[in-house]
Design an enzyme around this catalytic site. Structure first.
Site, mmCIF file in Angstrom:
data_model
loop_
_atom_site.group_PDB
_atom_site.id
_atom_site.type_symbol
_atom_site.label_atom_id
_atom_site.label_comp_id
_atom_site.label_asym_id
_atom_site.label_seq_id
_atom_site.Cartn_x
_atom_site.Cartn_y
_atom_site.Cartn_z
ATOM 1 N N LYS A 58 0.830 -1.211 0.000
ATOM 2 C CA LYS A 58 0.000 0.000 0.000
ATOM 3 C C LYS A 58 0.865 1.261 0.000
ATOM 4 C CE LYS A 58 -2.436 -2.753 -0.432
ATOM 5 N NZ LYS A 58 -2.485 -4.222 -0.325
ATOM 6 N N GLY A 122 9.429 -22.318 15.789
ATOM 7 C CA GLY A 122 8.626 -23.155 16.693
ATOM 8 C C GLY A 122 8.106 -24.403 16.007
ATOM 9 N N VAL A 191 -5.148 -10.541 -6.914
ATOM 10 C CA VAL A 191 -5.005 -9.316 -6.128
ATOM 11 C C VAL A 191 -3.581 -8.759 -6.222
ATOM 12 C CG1 VAL A 191 -5.641 -8.293 -3.932
ATOM 13 C CG2 VAL A 191 -6.463 -10.559 -4.504
ATOM 14 N N VAL A 245 1.061 -20.413 -18.897
ATOM 15 C CA VAL A 245 2.519 -20.304 -18.981
ATOM 16 C C VAL A 245 3.124 -21.702 -19.034
ATOM 17 C CG1 VAL A 245 4.565 -19.476 -17.772
ATOM 18 C CG2 VAL A 245 2.487 -18.095 -17.790
ATOM 19 N N ALA A 279 2.780 -14.184 -9.373
ATOM 20 C CA ALA A 279 1.771 -13.911 -8.319
ATOM 21 C C ALA A 279 0.577 -14.823 -8.563
ATOM 22 C CB ALA A 279 1.365 -12.442 -8.348
ATOM 23 N N ASP A 322 -3.809 -17.319 7.796
ATOM 24 C CA ASP A 322 -3.621 -17.922 6.468
ATOM 25 C C ASP A 322 -3.395 -19.421 6.528
ATOM 26 O OD1 ASP A 322 -3.779 -15.381 5.449
ATOM 27 O OD2 ASP A 322 -1.824 -15.397 4.458
ATOM 28 N N HIS A 454 -23.091 15.506 3.567
ATOM 29 C CA HIS A 454 -22.995 16.007 2.193
ATOM 30 C C HIS A 454 -21.957 17.122 2.150
ATOM 31 C CE1 HIS A 454 -24.144 17.357 -1.789
ATOM 32 N NE2 HIS A 454 -24.093 18.595 -1.311
HETATM 33 P P1 FAD Z 1 1.650 -14.210 8.319
HETATM 34 O O1 FAD Z 1 1.420 -12.761 8.212
HETATM 35 O O2 FAD Z 1 2.244 -14.922 7.156
HETATM 36 O O3 FAD Z 1 2.542 -14.406 9.612
HETATM 37 C C1 FAD Z 1 3.022 -15.653 10.002
HETATM 38 C C2 FAD Z 1 4.228 -15.436 10.869
HETATM 39 O O4 FAD Z 1 4.627 -16.677 11.412
HETATM 40 C C3 FAD Z 1 5.438 -14.904 10.100
HETATM 41 O O5 FAD Z 1 5.970 -13.802 10.772
HETATM 42 C C4 FAD Z 1 6.388 -16.091 10.065
HETATM 43 O O6 FAD Z 1 7.758 -15.699 10.068
HETATM 44 C C5 FAD Z 1 6.025 -16.801 11.344
HETATM 45 N N1 FAD Z 1 6.325 -18.241 11.348
HETATM 46 C C6 FAD Z 1 5.971 -19.156 10.398
HETATM 47 N N2 FAD Z 1 6.335 -20.398 10.793
HETATM 48 C C7 FAD Z 1 6.924 -20.252 11.997
HETATM 49 C C8 FAD Z 1 7.510 -21.165 12.905
HETATM 50 N N3 FAD Z 1 7.504 -22.481 12.672
HETATM 51 N N4 FAD Z 1 8.050 -20.675 14.047
HETATM 52 C C9 FAD Z 1 8.047 -19.337 14.305
HETATM 53 N N5 FAD Z 1 7.487 -18.430 13.485
HETATM 54 C C10 FAD Z 1 6.934 -18.881 12.358
HETATM 55 N N6 FAD Z 1 -4.219 -8.932 3.254
HETATM 56 C C11 FAD Z 1 -5.133 -7.989 3.494
HETATM 57 O O7 FAD Z 1 -6.063 -8.223 4.279
HETATM 58 N N7 FAD Z 1 -5.049 -6.755 2.915
HETATM 59 C C12 FAD Z 1 -4.066 -6.436 2.058
HETATM 60 O O8 FAD Z 1 -4.013 -5.319 1.539
HETATM 61 C C13 FAD Z 1 -3.084 -7.418 1.773
HETATM 62 N N8 FAD Z 1 -2.058 -7.144 0.941
HETATM 63 C C14 FAD Z 1 -1.095 -8.096 0.718
HETATM 64 C C15 FAD Z 1 -0.071 -7.798 -0.161
HETATM 65 C C16 FAD Z 1 0.911 -8.731 -0.425
HETATM 66 C C17 FAD Z 1 2.034 -8.386 -1.372
HETATM 67 C C18 FAD Z 1 0.870 -9.990 0.234
HETATM 68 C C19 FAD Z 1 1.944 -11.009 -0.012
HETATM 69 C C20 FAD Z 1 -0.170 -10.303 1.102
HETATM 70 C C21 FAD Z 1 -1.167 -9.356 1.346
HETATM 71 N N9 FAD Z 1 -2.240 -9.630 2.188
HETATM 72 C C22 FAD Z 1 -3.189 -8.679 2.412
HETATM 73 C C23 FAD Z 1 -2.374 -10.924 2.866
HETATM 74 C C24 FAD Z 1 -1.898 -10.810 4.316
HETATM 75 O O9 FAD Z 1 -0.565 -10.368 4.337
HETATM 76 C C25 FAD Z 1 -2.028 -12.150 5.003
HETATM 77 O O10 FAD Z 1 -3.364 -12.612 4.879
HETATM 78 C C26 FAD Z 1 -1.692 -12.051 6.476
HETATM 79 O O11 FAD Z 1 -0.390 -11.567 6.668
HETATM 80 C C27 FAD Z 1 -1.835 -13.422 7.143
HETATM 81 O O12 FAD Z 1 -1.566 -13.307 8.506
HETATM 82 P P2 FAD Z 1 -1.044 -14.556 9.359
HETATM 83 O O13 FAD Z 1 -0.769 -14.038 10.708
HETATM 84 O O14 FAD Z 1 -1.950 -15.690 9.183
HETATM 85 O O15 FAD Z 1 0.317 -14.996 8.643
HETATM 86 P P1 NAD Z 2 -4.848 -14.773 -6.087
HETATM 87 O O1 NAD Z 2 -5.431 -16.086 -5.776
HETATM 88 O O2 NAD Z 2 -5.593 -13.531 -5.760
HETATM 89 O O3 NAD Z 2 -4.545 -14.691 -7.655
HETATM 90 C C1 NAD Z 2 -3.736 -15.609 -8.329
HETATM 91 C C2 NAD Z 2 -4.109 -15.556 -9.795
HETATM 92 O O4 NAD Z 2 -3.141 -16.299 -10.512
HETATM 93 C C3 NAD Z 2 -5.476 -16.172 -10.086
HETATM 94 O O5 NAD Z 2 -6.214 -15.307 -10.905
HETATM 95 C C4 NAD Z 2 -5.116 -17.470 -10.782
HETATM 96 O O6 NAD Z 2 -6.085 -17.878 -11.737
HETATM 97 C C5 NAD Z 2 -3.809 -17.100 -11.463
HETATM 98 N N1 NAD Z 2 -2.942 -18.233 -11.749
HETATM 99 C C6 NAD Z 2 -2.703 -19.317 -10.979
HETATM 100 N N2 NAD Z 2 -1.801 -20.128 -11.580
HETATM 101 C C7 NAD Z 2 -1.465 -19.537 -12.752
HETATM 102 C C8 NAD Z 2 -0.576 -19.874 -13.818
HETATM 103 N N3 NAD Z 2 0.139 -20.995 -13.756
HETATM 104 N N4 NAD Z 2 -0.473 -19.037 -14.863
HETATM 105 C C9 NAD Z 2 -1.202 -17.886 -14.914
HETATM 106 N N5 NAD Z 2 -2.059 -17.518 -13.932
HETATM 107 C C10 NAD Z 2 -2.194 -18.326 -12.870
HETATM 108 O O7 NAD Z 2 -3.394 -14.797 -5.410
HETATM 109 P P2 NAD Z 2 -2.312 -13.644 -5.245
HETATM 110 O O8 NAD Z 2 -2.641 -12.465 -6.063
HETATM 111 O O9 NAD Z 2 -0.999 -14.306 -5.389
HETATM 112 O O10 NAD Z 2 -2.503 -13.259 -3.727
HETATM 113 C C11 NAD Z 2 -2.293 -14.243 -2.703
HETATM 114 C C12 NAD Z 2 -3.163 -13.985 -1.515
HETATM 115 O O11 NAD Z 2 -2.784 -12.802 -0.848
HETATM 116 C C13 NAD Z 2 -4.612 -13.873 -1.892
HETATM 117 O O12 NAD Z 2 -5.316 -14.916 -1.306
HETATM 118 C C14 NAD Z 2 -5.078 -12.575 -1.350
HETATM 119 O O13 NAD Z 2 -6.224 -12.716 -0.587
HETATM 120 C C15 NAD Z 2 -3.931 -12.063 -0.486
HETATM 121 N N6 NAD Z 2 -3.743 -10.645 -0.817
HETATM 122 C C16 NAD Z 2 -4.747 -9.785 -0.468
HETATM 123 C C17 NAD Z 2 -4.647 -8.460 -0.829
HETATM 124 C C18 NAD Z 2 -5.754 -7.537 -0.464
HETATM 125 O O14 NAD Z 2 -6.564 -7.887 0.375
HETATM 126 N N7 NAD Z 2 -5.822 -6.345 -1.046
HETATM 127 C C19 NAD Z 2 -3.549 -8.001 -1.540
HETATM 128 C C20 NAD Z 2 -2.574 -8.914 -1.894
HETATM 129 C C21 NAD Z 2 -2.684 -10.233 -1.516
#
Ligand code: FAD
Ligand code: NAD
Length: 481
Positions: A58, A122, A191, A245, A279, A322, A454
């Protein structure tokens, strides 16, 4: 330090750190084990979300949007800027600073709430014991009455495009480019593909998005998805649907590039890019997390199996975020973290999984909650639709940000709001108003009878709710009443 706790959380992402803080607030002696480290070997809290996910993406989306505004929009307001240039390293440094402030913030919250942060990896052992492996390879064992698994997720890799972290990157690498690639390929129009594709496209990259599916954003209400595809294409994203791909080849010249092969409706194709972002989704991170004797089971896709309240089949062992079923969203994980903590304390807290808001942070933003029109049709439900375009919303016009619409779906008999779908400015914040309304089982009439400030973008919600019953005031109603 005693090695027996009331609660041990594994993972300090949004699910884990929120669960740990709430447990501590409820009076439990709580520890949180986290493997993420900084350059100096200190534990970093905040997980994917704060370090390489929601927040850094963001930050770059906001920076790149300002760049586009300065170049393309300021003149409309009578503001001239001269030459507008970008300094990518400065943009990346600003992002890193915000990440640092927020991860440090979690650390402060841990100490204020007396959550003990433990740096290490862990692993759940039988008998609610956790083995922690430290950076130097030494191990320590701790135990607790309750364990919360919150290890999160990692990007999915696909064999045709192996990540080399130089030319082919995942979402983490795509947050760290040191300059704007001339030709950027993105695999996946999900996304991440659309958000990070937008960042680099706004900064000047020619972006091609290769999406395997024939439909664009199939989970989004079709009317909104069509509008999004039109707008994003106009902004410069070259979105190729039905592109499968098949392989990639790194070209080693003065500067490296990658040639991607794919097949689409016209047969085999090739495209060459300076950088390629993969992605294609994320997968739960469970490698070495569970001793098989601990009894916690995974489903076929690798998610920890839990019930509606995030309990595993092992009494006292929970999992959230997740790593379990449901959308991979930070806010879903945070709510699960709170629910688990409160369940441990004997409360009956329950996440409402039917009202998870979704947002795609392109510009305009795409946000929704509840059912799409297509889902209601599949369920055979009768519904009314009210839409209102931002092109005739006074505040959107004042801001010169008029693309998109609000769409509200209400039950035809009871008038209860069943879904809200927005593409438009600040859609993420706007949709939240309908999440609250729907949590209280509001009807479209209830929303229509509510007073909205408004001029405000949210008036589009008000008018769409009125339109669902055929009496919008600031446009001609399609449905008369
Ligand atoms: P994580 O955030 O993955 O945290 C897990 C933690 O556990 C990590 O710090 C990891 O190091 C630690 N861990 C893992 N295994 C172990 C272990 N065995 N021992 C100790 N520590 C461990 N979601 C949104 O809602 N809005 C968004 O705008 C959004 N944007 C995103 C953009 C990108 C580029 C990406 C990649 C993701 C985005 N997401 C977004 C998704 C969001 O980041 C995840 O859904 C969220 O972080 C999940 O939270 P979590 O706590 O389940 O896991
Ligand atoms: P996604 O599931 O949103 O999109 C993956 C896309 O890749 C899909 O459209 C799928 O059909 C396509 N795809 C899969 N395999 C493919 C292939 N071999 N060739 C071409 N296309 C292919 O997953 P993402 O964008 O990687 O994001 C991962 C997760 O992170 C999502 O579950 C999302 O909820 C979370 N996320 C959330 C936000 C947000 O809330 N704004 C932002 C970023 C990520």
């Amino acid at each position: 330090m005693s090695n027996k706790y009331d609660v041990v959380v594994i993972g300090a992402g949004p699910a884990g750190y929120v669960a740990a803080i709430r447990c501590a607030q409820l009076g439990f002696k709580t520890a949180c084990v986290e493997k993420w480290r900084d350059d100096k070997g200190n534990a970093v809290y905040g997980g994917t979300c704060l370090n390489v996910g929601c927040i850094p993406s963001k930050a770059l989306l906001d920076s790149s949007h300002k760049y586009v505004e300065a170049r393309k929009d300021f003149a409309t307001h009578g503001i001239s800027t001269g030459d507008v240039t970008i300094d990518v390293p400065a943009m990346i440094a600003r992002k890193a600073k915000i990440v640092g402030q927020l991860t440090q913030g979690v650390k402060s919250l841990f100490s204020a709430n007396k959550v003990e942060g433990i740096a290490g990896f862990g692993k759940l052992l039988p008998g609610k014991r956790v083995q922690v492996t430290k950076q130097d390879g030494s191990t320590e064992e701790i135990s607790a009455d309750n364990i919360i698994l919150a290890a999160g997720s990692v990007p999915i890799n696909i064999p045709p495009t192996p990540i080399d972290n130089e030319t082919i990157v995942d979402s983490t690498g795509a947050l760290e480019f040191s300059s704007v690639p001339k030709r950027l390929g993105v695999i996946g129009a999900g996304v991440i593909g659309l958000e990070l594709g937008s960042v680099w496209s706004r900064l000047g990259a020619e972006v091609t998005v290769l999406e395997a599916m024939e439909a664009f954003l199939p989970a989004v209400d079709t009317q909104i998805a069509k509008e999004a595809q039109k707008i994003l294409t106009k902004q410069g994203l070259n979105i190729k649907l039905g592109a499968k791909v098949t392989g990639s080849k790194i070209n080693k010249g003065k500067t490296k590039s990658v040639t991607v092969s794919y097949t689409d409706a016209n047969g085999p194709q090739e495209a060459t890019f300076d950088k390629l972002i993969v992605a294609v989704g994320r997968r739960p991170l469970t490698e070495n997390l569970l001793d098989p004797a601990a009894g916690v089971e995974l489903d076929k896709r690798g998610f920890v199996i839990v019930n509606d309240s995030c309990a595993t089949a092992v009494p006292g062992v929970y999992a959230a975020g997740d790593i379990v079923r449901g959308p991979m969203l930070a806010h879903k994980g945070m709510e699960e973290g709170v629910m688990v903590a409160e369940r441990i304390a004997g409360k009956k807290t329950q996440v409402n999984y039917s009202l998870v808001p979704f947002v795609i942070y392109t510009h305009p933003e795409i946000a929704w909650v509840g059912k799409t029109e297509q889902q209601l049709q599949q369920e055979g439900r009768e519904y009314n639709v009210g839409t209102f375009p931002f092109s005739i919303n006074g505040r959107a016009m004042a801001a010169n940000d008029t693309e998109g619409m609000v769409k509200i779906l209400a039950d035809a008999k009871t008038d209860r709001v069943l879904g809200c779908h927005i593409i438009g400015p600040s859609a993420a914040d706007l949709v939240q108003q309908m999440v609250i309304a729907m949590e209280f089982s509001a009807s479209a009439e209830d929303v229509g009878l509510t007073m909205f400030s408004h001029p405000a973008l949210s008036e589009a919600i008000h008018e769409a709710a009125l339109a669902a019953n055929g009496h919008a005031v600031h446009m001609v109603n399609k449905r008369k009443r």
